[in-house]
Design an enzyme around this catalytic site. Structure first.
Site, PDB file in Angstrom:
ATOM      1  N   GLU A 102       0.827  -1.229   0.000  1.00  0.00           N
ATOM      2  CA  GLU A 102       0.000   0.000   0.000  1.00  0.00           C
ATOM      3  C   GLU A 102       0.853   1.267   0.000  1.00  0.00           C
ATOM      4  O   GLU A 102       0.483   2.272   0.612  1.00  0.00           O
ATOM      5  CB  GLU A 102      -0.944   0.022   1.208  1.00  0.00           C
TER       6      GLU A 102
HETATM    7  C1  LIG Z   1       2.779  -9.754   0.178  1.00  0.00           C
HETATM    8  C2  LIG Z   1       2.583  -8.626  -0.787  1.00  0.00           C
HETATM    9  C3  LIG Z   1       1.301  -8.276  -1.166  1.00  0.00           C
HETATM   10  C4  LIG Z   1       1.100  -7.242  -2.081  1.00  0.00           C
HETATM   11  N1  LIG Z   1      -0.168  -6.972  -2.535  1.00  0.00           N
HETATM   12  C5  LIG Z   1      -0.329  -6.119  -3.580  1.00  0.00           C
HETATM   13  C6  LIG Z   1      -1.605  -5.975  -4.219  1.00  0.00           C
HETATM   14  O1  LIG Z   1      -2.602  -6.580  -3.810  1.00  0.00           O
HETATM   15  N2  LIG Z   1      -1.693  -5.156  -5.290  1.00  0.00           N
HETATM   16  C7  LIG Z   1      -0.626  -4.475  -5.787  1.00  0.00           C
HETATM   17  O2  LIG Z   1      -0.773  -3.757  -6.768  1.00  0.00           O
HETATM   18  N3  LIG Z   1       0.593  -4.586  -5.219  1.00  0.00           N
HETATM   19  C8  LIG Z   1       0.771  -5.390  -4.138  1.00  0.00           C
HETATM   20  N4  LIG Z   1       2.008  -5.540  -3.557  1.00  0.00           N
HETATM   21  C9  LIG Z   1       3.122  -4.768  -4.071  1.00  0.00           C
HETATM   22  C10 LIG Z   1       3.565  -3.672  -3.127  1.00  0.00           C
HETATM   23  O3  LIG Z   1       2.596  -2.663  -3.055  1.00  0.00           O
HETATM   24  C11 LIG Z   1       4.940  -3.180  -3.608  1.00  0.00           C
HETATM   25  O4  LIG Z   1       5.872  -4.218  -3.335  1.00  0.00           O
HETATM   26  C12 LIG Z   1       5.356  -1.889  -2.973  1.00  0.00           C
HETATM   27  O5  LIG Z   1       4.529  -0.826  -3.394  1.00  0.00           O
HETATM   28  C13 LIG Z   1       6.811  -1.522  -3.265  1.00  0.00           C
HETATM   29  O6  LIG Z   1       7.113  -1.653  -4.616  1.00  0.00           O
HETATM   30  P1  LIG Z   1       8.405  -2.502  -5.045  1.00  0.00           P
HETATM   31  O7  LIG Z   1       8.293  -3.831  -4.397  1.00  0.00           O
HETATM   32  O8  LIG Z   1       8.541  -2.447  -6.513  1.00  0.00           O
HETATM   33  O9  LIG Z   1       9.607  -1.754  -4.356  1.00  0.00           O
HETATM   34  P2  LIG Z   1      10.416  -0.506  -4.973  1.00  0.00           P
HETATM   35  O10 LIG Z   1       9.443   0.496  -5.499  1.00  0.00           O
HETATM   36  O11 LIG Z   1      11.462  -1.004  -5.864  1.00  0.00           O
HETATM   37  O12 LIG Z   1      11.062   0.100  -3.650  1.00  0.00           O
HETATM   38  C14 LIG Z   1      12.286  -0.387  -3.093  1.00  0.00           C
HETATM   39  C15 LIG Z   1      12.730   0.596  -2.012  1.00  0.00           C
HETATM   40  O13 LIG Z   1      12.975   1.876  -2.608  1.00  0.00           O
HETATM   41  C16 LIG Z   1      12.188   2.880  -2.000  1.00  0.00           C
HETATM   42  N5  LIG Z   1      11.710   3.822  -3.033  1.00  0.00           N
HETATM   43  C17 LIG Z   1      11.278   3.554  -4.274  1.00  0.00           C
HETATM   44  N6  LIG Z   1      10.892   4.678  -4.891  1.00  0.00           N
HETATM   45  C18 LIG Z   1      11.091   5.684  -4.017  1.00  0.00           C
HETATM   46  C19 LIG Z   1      10.860   7.099  -4.042  1.00  0.00           C
HETATM   47  N7  LIG Z   1      10.340   7.714  -5.105  1.00  0.00           N
HETATM   48  N8  LIG Z   1      11.157   7.815  -2.932  1.00  0.00           N
HETATM   49  C20 LIG Z   1      11.683   7.233  -1.842  1.00  0.00           C
HETATM   50  N9  LIG Z   1      11.905   5.896  -1.754  1.00  0.00           N
HETATM   51  C21 LIG Z   1      11.606   5.133  -2.830  1.00  0.00           C
HETATM   52  C22 LIG Z   1      11.023   2.137  -1.349  1.00  0.00           C
HETATM   53  O14 LIG Z   1      10.489   2.855  -0.239  1.00  0.00           O
HETATM   54  C23 LIG Z   1      11.686   0.830  -0.926  1.00  0.00           C
HETATM   55  O15 LIG Z   1      12.315   0.985   0.306  1.00  0.00           O
HETATM   56  C24 LIG Z   1       2.221  -6.536  -2.600  1.00  0.00           C
HETATM   57  C25 LIG Z   1       3.519  -6.872  -2.185  1.00  0.00           C
HETATM   58  C26 LIG Z   1       3.702  -7.913  -1.308  1.00  0.00           C
HETATM   59  C27 LIG Z   1       5.112  -8.298  -0.943  1.00  0.00           C
END
Ligand SMILES: Cc1cc2nc3c(=O)[nH]c(=O)nc-3n(C[C@H](O)[C@H](O)[C@H](O)COP(=O)(O)OP(=O)(O)OC[C@H]3O[C@@H](n4cnc5c(N)ncnc54)[C@H](O)[C@@H]3O)c2cc1C
Length: 575
Positions: A426
């Site tokens: 989220e």
């Molecule tokens: C168990 C689980 C359930 C989930 N359920 C859903 C779902 O139902 N629907 C859905 O759509 N998604 C879902 N997700 C996805 C989840 O919302 C994302 O994993 C999350 O938003 C982070 O994206 P990412 O994993 O690509 O990490 P990244 O975006 O690659 O982030 C990696 C790190 O970099 C930081 N970062 C990235 N961009 C920035 C920025 N602009 N400023 C500061 N820091 C930044 C982040 O805070 C984090 O610490 C789920 C994930 C999991 C693991």
């Protein structure tokens, strides 16, 4: 140890410092009264404690096996979900017109706490369905509402929320799933999504996917995203061109199936537009903001469960001359930290729930707008502060158990594993903090936060005027914390570059949570002194928080104001 819903504590937090009582008195909720709310909380507490909580362990162990495109939920889950939906819990805050009960979102937040404390893996599915209901109700066409809302509200069908793709996580604008116009006015979707919570399962006969995708002529970034409703089973009973490709193996919430979804193997999944083309992010924000509050509540929930378990263990475990470990000052400190952080986060989340209600039900447009701004300000704090403390409290819960905390048998380890995800999904807590400092603090030229700080000051003044000796330094320490928050806020508002602001975003959010949470706990103590309700314990808890946790404010203020340069100029370390 199993979970017992702390119904009296939850009701107290709802009635005092969240603003619910004032809203009831103003007639914001029509004829609704406190007795009705008490009865709802009592029943929710029973269901959560008696039916859902016993499934938490089996859910963790069984997981969600995936075979031939199908997900099997753990034994007992389908029966529990069906009974839960039949009792009307899914539609508690949903519009009555579509079979919901139209109760306050704040009361629903309290119930969401209980479902998720009983089992986070169970609770997260309905959280997304409820958020989908709100988005469809706000933006869906009449036809879509007629076709889908009632069954989502009753829980006969569940919903999903689908943003994430391998290259598009925090950066939603990078998503590539495509939608094309079809001759009949619907759309055809192709592409794939990852990490989709409850993307496939056997709890309901249909699953309604809320999917972000891009039309061929769409502008780049978030301005070119549209939201589509894509049912697993189409209205004519045929299976849509969407399937789960796999289910992830995860650190926690094992019983919540996290799926990779594939759209358009056979030419394109049938989708229906929600809202306008290219305006999908606005619809998705309605859904995300509801879900963000609910995920914050998950943090409270897991903290409450971990605290209950640690308290019970500490009262029984004997070590050394002290008798049971609860008598050791360090264990007392851990337990008080757990209990007070949980209470502070709960108070912030419920206050956010009432702000949400006011933004929807306020008496006129100006009142609704002001409440919308309050809700917007508090939502990232509710989400990130509560889920951060969820992890910290669950970690302390393991520590209180000593070696047994590391052994799965006690369940303390499961809470810690389960708690971890809430700070990530989220919108990560880093994204929440960025949102707070770049968009929410500057709302209304900084006036939204100024008004909020004034309200916190009123509580402090009342604590100081109360002359209750057992408050100790509560008033002075909270005053220092709010002073720090105010100075940090002025500094943020005066910054010219967003880089310096962003460097201090996470400590700022924590400072906000500590200052606000401390004041709200003190407000609850004052209410208990006035009206009864365990005043001695509430004063002691507020004092502990003020004198041991709120005092971190000065250090956090330094982080924000003086720490940016050392964050931004440390390339030598990061190479
Ligand atoms: C168990 C689980 C359930 C989930 N359920 C859903 C779902 O139902 N629907 C859905 O759509 N998604 C879902 N997700 C996805 C989840 O919302 C994302 O994993 C999350 O938003 C982070 O994206 P990412 O994993 O690509 O990490 P990244 O975006 O690659 O982030 C990696 C790190 O970099 C930081 N970062 C990235 N961009 C920035 C920025 N602009 N400023 C500061 N820091 C930044 C982040 O805070 C984090 O610490 C789920 C994930 C999991 C693991």
């Amino acid at each position: 140890m199993t979970y017992r819903a702390p119904v009296a504590d939850i009701a107290f937090a709802l009635k005092h410092t969240s603003g619910l009582r004032e809203a009831l008195a103003e007639g914001l909720y029509g004829e609704m009264d406190e007795d009705t709310i008490d009865a709802v909380l009592e029943e929710a507490g029973k269901f959560a404690s008696d039916v859902i909580a016993p499934l938490n362990r089996i859910g963790d162990q069984f997981g969600t096996p995936f075979k031939d495109g199908k997900v099997t939920t753990p034994p007992g889950w389908k029966e529990a979900y069906t009974a839960w939906a039949a009792a009307g819990w899914n539609g508690l805050a949903a519009p009555a017109e579509f079979g919901g009960q139209g109760l306050p979102h704040a009361v629903n937040a309290a119930c969401i706490e209980m479902w998720n404390a009983a089992s986070m893996a169970f609770g997260i599915g309905p959280v997304l369905t409820m958020a989908a209901i709100d988005a469809l109700d706000a933006y869906g066409s009449d036809t879509l509402k007629q076709q889908y809302l009632q069954k989502l509200v009753t829980g006969e069908w569940m919903g999903t929320m689908e943003l994430t793709e391998p290259q598009a996580g925090s950066d939603v604008g990078a998503l590539r799933t495509r939608a094309e116009h079809a001759a009949d006015g619907s759309y055809r979707l192709t592409g794939s999504k990852i990490f989709i919570t409850y993307g496939e399962h056997d709890l309901t006969s249909n699953i309604i996917h809320f999917v972000l995708a891009r039309l061929p002529d769409a502008p780049d970034g978030t301005k070119g995203i549209s939201l589509f409703l894509v049912p697993k089973v189409l209205p004519d009973g045929t299976r849509n061109d969407v399937r789960a490709h796999s289910v992830e193996h995860k650190m926690g919430i094992h019983a919540s199936p996290t799926c990779t979804m594939v759209y358009g193997d056979k030419g394109g999944a049938v989708g229906f537009l929600i809202g306008e083309e290219h305006k999908g992010m606005a619809c998705m924000f309605t859904m995300m903001n509801r879900a963000r509050l609910a995920v914050g509540v998950q943090g409270v929930a897991i903290a409450e469960r971990a605290t209950q378990q640690a308290m019970a263990y500490a009262r029984e475990r004997k070590q050394g001359a002290g008798g049971t470990i609860v008598h050791y000052p360090d264990v007392k400190r851990m337990l008080l930290t757990m209990r007070s952080l949980t209470g502070a986060a709960r108070a912030i989340c419920y206050a956010t729930g009432v702000a949400l209600d006011r933004s929807l039900r306020g008496k006129d447009a100006a009142a609704r707008q002001a409440a919308h701004q309050r809700c917007s300000l508090l939502t990232p704090v509710a989400k990130a502060f509560a889920t951060d403390i969820g992890i910290e409290v669950a970690s302390l819960g393991v520590q209180v158990h000593g070696g047994m905390g590391f052994i799965e048998e006690t369940g303390a380890a499961q809470h810690y594993r389960d708690a971890r995800i809430a700070a990530i999904y989220e919108g990560t807590n880093g994204i929440q903090a960025s949102d707070l400092v770049t968009r929410k603090v500057p709302l209304a030229g900084g006036n939204t936060i100024r008004l909020y700080l004034n309200e916190l000051r009123e509580i402090i003044t009342a604590v100081q005027a109360s002359n209750v000796e057992t408050f100790g330094q509560t008033g002075a320490r909270l005053n220092d914390a709010v002073d720090s928050l105010e100075r940090a806020t002025q500094w943020l508002l005066a910054q010219k570059t967003s880089e310096t602001t962003l460097a201090g975003a996470t400590p700022y959010l924590r400072l906000f949570g500590n200052a606000a949470g401390g004041c709200l706990l003190a407000g609850q103590a004052l209410a208990a002194l006035r009206e009864g309700g365990d005043a001695a314990a509430r004063v002691a808890l507020a004092r502990f928080f003020a004198e041991n946790i709120a005092v971190q404010a000065a250090g956090l203020e330094r982080n924000i104001i003086d720490g940016a340069a050392s964050v931004l100029n440390a390339e030598a370390v990061l190479q």
